[in-house]
Design a protein around this motif. Structure first.
Motif, PDB file in Angstrom:
ATOM      1  N   GLU A  42       0.820  -1.205   0.000  1.00 34.84           N
ATOM      2  CA  GLU A  42       0.000   0.000   0.000  1.00 34.84           C
ATOM      3  C   GLU A  42       0.860   1.263   0.000  1.00 34.84           C
ATOM      4  O   GLU A  42       0.451   2.313  -0.506  1.00 34.84           O
ATOM      5  CB  GLU A  42      -0.929   0.022   1.223  1.00 34.84           C
ATOM      6  CG  GLU A  42      -1.858  -1.167   1.343  1.00 34.84           C
ATOM      7  CD  GLU A  42      -3.033  -1.128   0.387  1.00 34.84           C
ATOM      8  OE1 GLU A  42      -2.977  -0.372  -0.603  1.00 34.84           O
ATOM      9  OE2 GLU A  42      -4.012  -1.851   0.622  1.00 34.84           O
ATOM     10  N   ALA A  43       2.064   1.179   0.571  1.00 35.60           N
ATOM     11  CA  ALA A  43       2.923   2.354   0.679  1.00 35.60           C
ATOM     12  C   ALA A  43       3.386   2.866  -0.677  1.00 35.60           C
ATOM     13  O   ALA A  43       3.664   4.065  -0.833  1.00 35.60           O
ATOM     14  CB  ALA A  43       4.138   2.039   1.555  1.00 35.60           C
ATOM     15  N   THR A  44       3.492   1.978  -1.661  1.00 33.97           N
ATOM     16  CA  THR A  44       3.905   2.391  -3.002  1.00 33.97           C
ATOM     17  C   THR A  44       2.815   2.138  -4.028  1.00 33.97           C
ATOM     18  O   THR A  44       2.642   2.915  -4.956  1.00 33.97           O
ATOM     19  CB  THR A  44       5.175   1.635  -3.447  1.00 33.97           C
ATOM     20  OG1 THR A  44       4.967   0.213  -3.302  1.00 33.97           O
ATOM     21  CG2 THR A  44       6.370   2.060  -2.620  1.00 33.97           C
ATOM     22  N   HIS A  45       2.044   1.077  -3.856  1.00 36.53           N
ATOM     23  CA  HIS A  45       1.066   0.687  -4.876  1.00 36.53           C
ATOM     24  C   HIS A  45      -0.203   1.525  -4.791  1.00 36.53           C
ATOM     25  O   HIS A  45      -0.959   1.589  -5.756  1.00 36.53           O
ATOM     26  CB  HIS A  45       0.717  -0.792  -4.724  1.00 36.53           C
ATOM     27  CG  HIS A  45       0.271  -1.431  -6.000  1.00 36.53           C
ATOM     28  ND1 HIS A  45       1.014  -1.385  -7.155  1.00 36.53           N
ATOM     29  CD2 HIS A  45      -0.859  -2.128  -6.318  1.00 36.53           C
ATOM     30  CE1 HIS A  45       0.382  -2.028  -8.129  1.00 36.53           C
ATOM     31  NE2 HIS A  45      -0.759  -2.475  -7.643  1.00 36.53           N
ATOM     32  N   SER A  46      -0.445   2.163  -3.651  1.00 36.96           N
ATOM     33  CA  SER A  46      -1.628   3.003  -3.515  1.00 36.96           C
ATOM     34  C   SER A  46      -1.266   4.476  -3.403  1.00 36.96           C
ATOM     35  O   SER A  46      -2.158   5.316  -3.273  1.00 36.96           O
ATOM     36  CB  SER A  46      -2.447   2.570  -2.292  1.00 36.96           C
ATOM     37  OG  SER A  46      -2.864   1.229  -2.444  1.00 36.96           O
ATOM     38  N   GLY A  47       0.026   4.795  -3.408  1.00 35.07           N
ATOM     39  CA  GLY A  47       0.454   6.188  -3.451  1.00 35.07           C
ATOM     40  C   GLY A  47       0.081   6.993  -2.229  1.00 35.07           C
ATOM     41  O   GLY A  47      -0.203   8.189  -2.320  1.00 35.07           O
ATOM     42  N   PHE A  73      -4.470   9.756  -5.064  1.00 32.44           N
ATOM     43  CA  PHE A  73      -3.887  10.189  -6.336  1.00 32.44           C
ATOM     44  C   PHE A  73      -2.926  11.344  -6.062  1.00 32.44           C
ATOM     45  O   PHE A  73      -3.010  12.002  -5.023  1.00 32.44           O
ATOM     46  CB  PHE A  73      -4.961  10.577  -7.352  1.00 32.44           C
ATOM     47  CG  PHE A  73      -5.870  11.713  -6.933  1.00 32.44           C
ATOM     48  CD1 PHE A  73      -5.605  13.022  -7.313  1.00 32.44           C
ATOM     49  CD2 PHE A  73      -7.018  11.466  -6.196  1.00 32.44           C
ATOM     50  CE1 PHE A  73      -6.453  14.059  -6.956  1.00 32.44           C
ATOM     51  CE2 PHE A  73      -7.875  12.494  -5.820  1.00 32.44           C
ATOM     52  CZ  PHE A  73      -7.594  13.798  -6.204  1.00 32.44           C
ATOM     53  N   ARG A  74      -2.000  11.540  -6.996  1.00 28.59           N
ATOM     54  CA  ARG A  74      -1.005  12.591  -6.829  1.00 28.59           C
ATOM     55  C   ARG A  74      -1.182  13.662  -7.888  1.00 28.59           C
ATOM     56  O   ARG A  74      -1.432  13.356  -9.061  1.00 28.59           O
ATOM     57  CB  ARG A  74       0.418  12.016  -6.883  1.00 28.59           C
ATOM     58  CG  ARG A  74       0.714  11.083  -5.722  1.00 28.59           C
ATOM     59  CD  ARG A  74       2.217  10.974  -5.420  1.00 28.59           C
ATOM     60  NE  ARG A  74       2.971  10.265  -6.423  1.00 28.59           N
ATOM     61  CZ  ARG A  74       3.095   8.953  -6.490  1.00 28.59           C
ATOM     62  NH1 ARG A  74       2.480   8.190  -5.605  1.00 28.59           N
ATOM     63  NH2 ARG A  74       3.829   8.381  -7.434  1.00 28.59           N
ATOM     64  N   LEU A  75      -1.040  14.905  -7.466  1.00 27.14           N
ATOM     65  CA  LEU A  75      -1.116  16.061  -8.342  1.00 27.14           C
ATOM     66  C   LEU A  75       0.235  16.761  -8.368  1.00 27.14           C
ATOM     67  O   LEU A  75       0.900  16.877  -7.331  1.00 27.14           O
ATOM     68  CB  LEU A  75      -2.181  17.050  -7.847  1.00 27.14           C
ATOM     69  CG  LEU A  75      -3.625  16.556  -7.796  1.00 27.14           C
ATOM     70  CD1 LEU A  75      -4.517  17.598  -7.137  1.00 27.14           C
ATOM     71  CD2 LEU A  75      -4.133  16.227  -9.196  1.00 27.14           C
ATOM     72  N   SER A  81      -0.111  14.397  -2.437  1.00 28.69           N
ATOM     73  CA  SER A  81      -0.962  13.209  -2.473  1.00 28.69           C
ATOM     74  C   SER A  81      -2.319  13.584  -1.896  1.00 28.69           C
ATOM     75  O   SER A  81      -2.391  14.260  -0.860  1.00 28.69           O
ATOM     76  CB  SER A  81      -0.339  12.067  -1.662  1.00 28.69           C
ATOM     77  OG  SER A  81       0.864  11.632  -2.239  1.00 28.69           O
ATOM     78  N   VAL A  82      -3.372  13.147  -2.559  1.00 31.57           N
ATOM     79  CA  VAL A  82      -4.730  13.491  -2.149  1.00 31.57           C
ATOM     80  C   VAL A  82      -5.472  12.225  -1.760  1.00 31.57           C
ATOM     81  O   VAL A  82      -5.532  11.256  -2.545  1.00 31.57           O
ATOM     82  CB  VAL A  82      -5.486  14.211  -3.289  1.00 31.57           C
ATOM     83  CG1 VAL A  82      -6.863  14.660  -2.810  1.00 31.57           C
ATOM     84  CG2 VAL A  82      -4.679  15.398  -3.792  1.00 31.57           C
ATOM     85  N   VAL A 140      -0.440  10.755 -10.961  1.00 34.76           N
ATOM     86  CA  VAL A 140      -0.585   9.308 -10.746  1.00 34.76           C
ATOM     87  C   VAL A 140      -1.919   9.037 -10.083  1.00 34.76           C
ATOM     88  O   VAL A 140      -2.302   9.722  -9.133  1.00 34.76           O
ATOM     89  CB  VAL A 140       0.549   8.755  -9.846  1.00 34.76           C
ATOM     90  CG1 VAL A 140       0.316   7.269  -9.571  1.00 34.76           C
ATOM     91  CG2 VAL A 140       1.907   8.954 -10.478  1.00 34.76           C
ATOM     92  N   ILE A 141      -2.627   8.039 -10.579  1.00 34.41           N
ATOM     93  CA  ILE A 141      -3.783   7.483  -9.872  1.00 34.41           C
ATOM     94  C   ILE A 141      -3.338   6.173  -9.263  1.00 34.41           C
ATOM     95  O   ILE A 141      -2.920   5.261  -9.967  1.00 34.41           O
ATOM     96  CB  ILE A 141      -4.967   7.209 -10.822  1.00 34.41           C
ATOM     97  CG1 ILE A 141      -5.433   8.491 -11.494  1.00 34.41           C
ATOM     98  CG2 ILE A 141      -6.123   6.582 -10.048  1.00 34.41           C
ATOM     99  CD1 ILE A 141      -6.562   8.266 -12.490  1.00 34.41           C
ATOM    100  N   GLY A 142      -3.440   6.082  -7.971  1.00 38.81           N
ATOM    101  CA  GLY A 142      -3.156   4.819  -7.281  1.00 38.81           C
ATOM    102  C   GLY A 142      -1.731   4.344  -7.290  1.00 38.81           C
ATOM    103  O   GLY A 142      -0.912   4.909  -6.577  1.00 38.81           O
ATOM    104  N   PRO A 143      -1.379   3.352  -8.093  1.00 36.45           N
ATOM    105  CA  PRO A 143      -2.142   2.742  -9.194  1.00 36.45           C
ATOM    106  C   PRO A 143      -3.161   1.694  -8.772  1.00 36.45           C
ATOM    107  O   PRO A 143      -3.815   1.096  -9.618  1.00 36.45           O
ATOM    108  CB  PRO A 143      -1.045   2.089 -10.039  1.00 36.45           C
ATOM    109  CG  PRO A 143       0.020   1.758  -9.073  1.00 36.45           C
ATOM    110  CD  PRO A 143      -0.007   2.852  -8.043  1.00 36.45           C
ATOM    111  N   SER A 144      -3.333   1.446  -7.469  1.00 40.93           N
ATOM    112  CA  SER A 144      -4.314   0.461  -7.026  1.00 40.93           C
ATOM    113  C   SER A 144      -5.018   1.000  -5.794  1.00 40.93           C
ATOM    114  O   SER A 144      -4.426   1.734  -4.995  1.00 40.93           O
ATOM    115  CB  SER A 144      -3.629  -0.868  -6.686  1.00 40.93           C
ATOM    116  OG  SER A 144      -4.552  -1.796  -6.166  1.00 40.93           O
TER     117      SER A 144
END
Length: 419
Positions: free
Chosen positions: A44-49, A187-189, A235-236, A283-287
């Motif tokens: 989750e720390a990398t795969h969910s951003g 997601f990241r902006l 990160s949002v 980036v969305i997520g990516p998961s």
């Protein structure tokens, strides 16, 4: 071609708990394999951003460090890569660690290499061979086909208790009402003016205006924006949904729903939140990120009273500094239950041991706990701690035939864990 691999300890899942478990087992002298289904480590720390570690410190005023050991090893690897982490006080008044997920992937790989942990990426555990109360081997798959891995002890750090589920060990789903906490797709902006107000109150003002203007797919008004010092990337944490199950249909529906939410939130923030006028979706997520799915039924269960009373105990193998943070409504922010400042509770070895499979340990957000206690032990700082403990316990069992509490605690202390 028949492929079989043999190790002392095998860890399923390469997130915070899995990496800590693999490091702990290897440092204790066990030949160790970590199996991860994704292309990189971090879970989750990398795969969910997500971008923030909660639980390294106690909550509230005058925070104290409650997690060290393998978790601190990862932080040191991050620091070696440059200015990739910041220690901040969040909107809720807690001391958290903001990190850059892309660097975390590399730092975790570097640490596993240094600690001589073998790692199989792009590999999935698909079955467990259970004989009585023991798992002799597991069946895995990669793009070349099936392979078998045998071991003396296993650690389930999949987050969803997948290995325990396949082995026939008892698991639970959610609380007494059968419902789990909300899942969120961060997601990241980029291109954000972070000198502007990025507080939860500012987010709420913007989303309320967007709702009034008829923007669709806005699950909730309140959310969190995580920012790093001197960075235009944030990160949002807003798009949310309540998981109903883990089938491919369930997962697909959740991913599609939350991605629709992401697009609407980006437009809402760009339109109504100062500092976001020129932002771009990076980036969305990516998961989707799960807070809660299956949990292990252990030899002992951590209770709400243990957490709220900050119970200390002689069989502790990890410390939990977080307070219960409950997200049972996808349209609302989480609810916190208050605890004493500068305090922590002890996590017993029994909560990491399967009640049904003698050589199976669980770590991370699947440790044996009741609904309220779970809301405190699930955060990633604590996942590092329970993972480290589970890995050391598995190594003790593999090398000595049993995981005696005195041996496990002594080895954890030797590895600079806080117990």
């Amino acid at each position: 071609m028949d492929r079989t691999y043999t190790y002392d300890v095998v860890v399923g899942g390469g997130g915070t708990a899995g990496v800590a478990a693999a490091v702990g087992a290897s440092c204790a002298g066990a030949s160790t394999l970590l199996i991860e289904r994704n292309a990189y480590l971090g879970g989750e720390a990398t795969h969910s951003g997500i971008g923030a570690f909660c639980g390294f410190f106690s909550c509230g005023e005058n925070p104290i460090q409650v997690v060290a050991g393998a978790g601190e090893m990862v932080l040191k690897e991050m620091e070696a890569l440059g200015p990739t982490i910041d220690i901040v006080i969040s909107d809720t008044g807690n001391k958290n660690i903001i990190y850059q997920p892309e660097y975390l992937k590399c730092a975790m790989e570097n640490l596993l290499d240094k600690k001589e942990v073998n790692c199989f990426l792009h590999a999935r555990v698909i079955d467990a061979n259970t004989t009585g109360r023991t798992i002799p081997s597991i069946l895995c798959v990669d793009d070349e086909g099936l392979f078998t891995v045998t071991a003396s002890a296993f650690v389930d750090a999949t987050g969803d208790a997948n290995l325990a589920h396949m082995a026939g060990a008892r698991t639970v789903w959610g609380g007494r009402d059968g419902k789990v906490q909300a899942a969120t797709l961060p997601f990241r902006l980029c291109g954000v003016d972070t000198s502007q107000d990025m507080s939860s109150a500012a987010v709420e003002r913007a989303i309320k205006k967007a709702r009034e203007a008829g923007f669709p797919h806005l699950a909730k008004e309140k959310g969190v924006i995580l920012k790093k010092i001197n960075s235009h990337i944030v990160s949002v944490l807003l798009p949310s949904v309540i998981p109903q199950g883990m089938t491919t249909q369930d997962l697909t529906a959740m991913e599609k729903s939350t991605r629709k939410q992401v697009l609407s939130y980006v437009q809402a923030l760009r339109t109504y939140m100062p500092g976001m006028e020129n932002c771009e979706l990076a980036v969305i997520g990516p998961s989707i990120g799960f807070r809660e799915t299956r949990r292990l039924v252990g030899g002992e269960t951590i209770t709400a009273d243990d957490v709220l009373s900050r119970r200390r105990r002689s069989d502790s193998v990890a410390r939990g500094g977080w307070k219960p943070e409950i997200h049972k409504d996808a349209s609302q922010m989480g609810v916190f239950l208050d605890v004493a400042a500068s305090s922590y509770f002890d996590i017993p070895l029994g909560a990491l041991q399967s009640a049904d499979i003698d050589n199976l340990y669980g770590a991370g957000r699947m440790v044996s706990s009741d609904e309220t206690a779970f809301a405190a032990v699930r955060v990633m700082g604590t996942c590092f701690a329970t993972g480290h403990a589970a890995g050391v316990a598995a190594a003790c069992q593999a090398l000595r035939g049993s995981a005696q509490i005195d041996d496990v605690r002594a080895e954890l202390l030797r590895q600079n864990a806080l117990v």
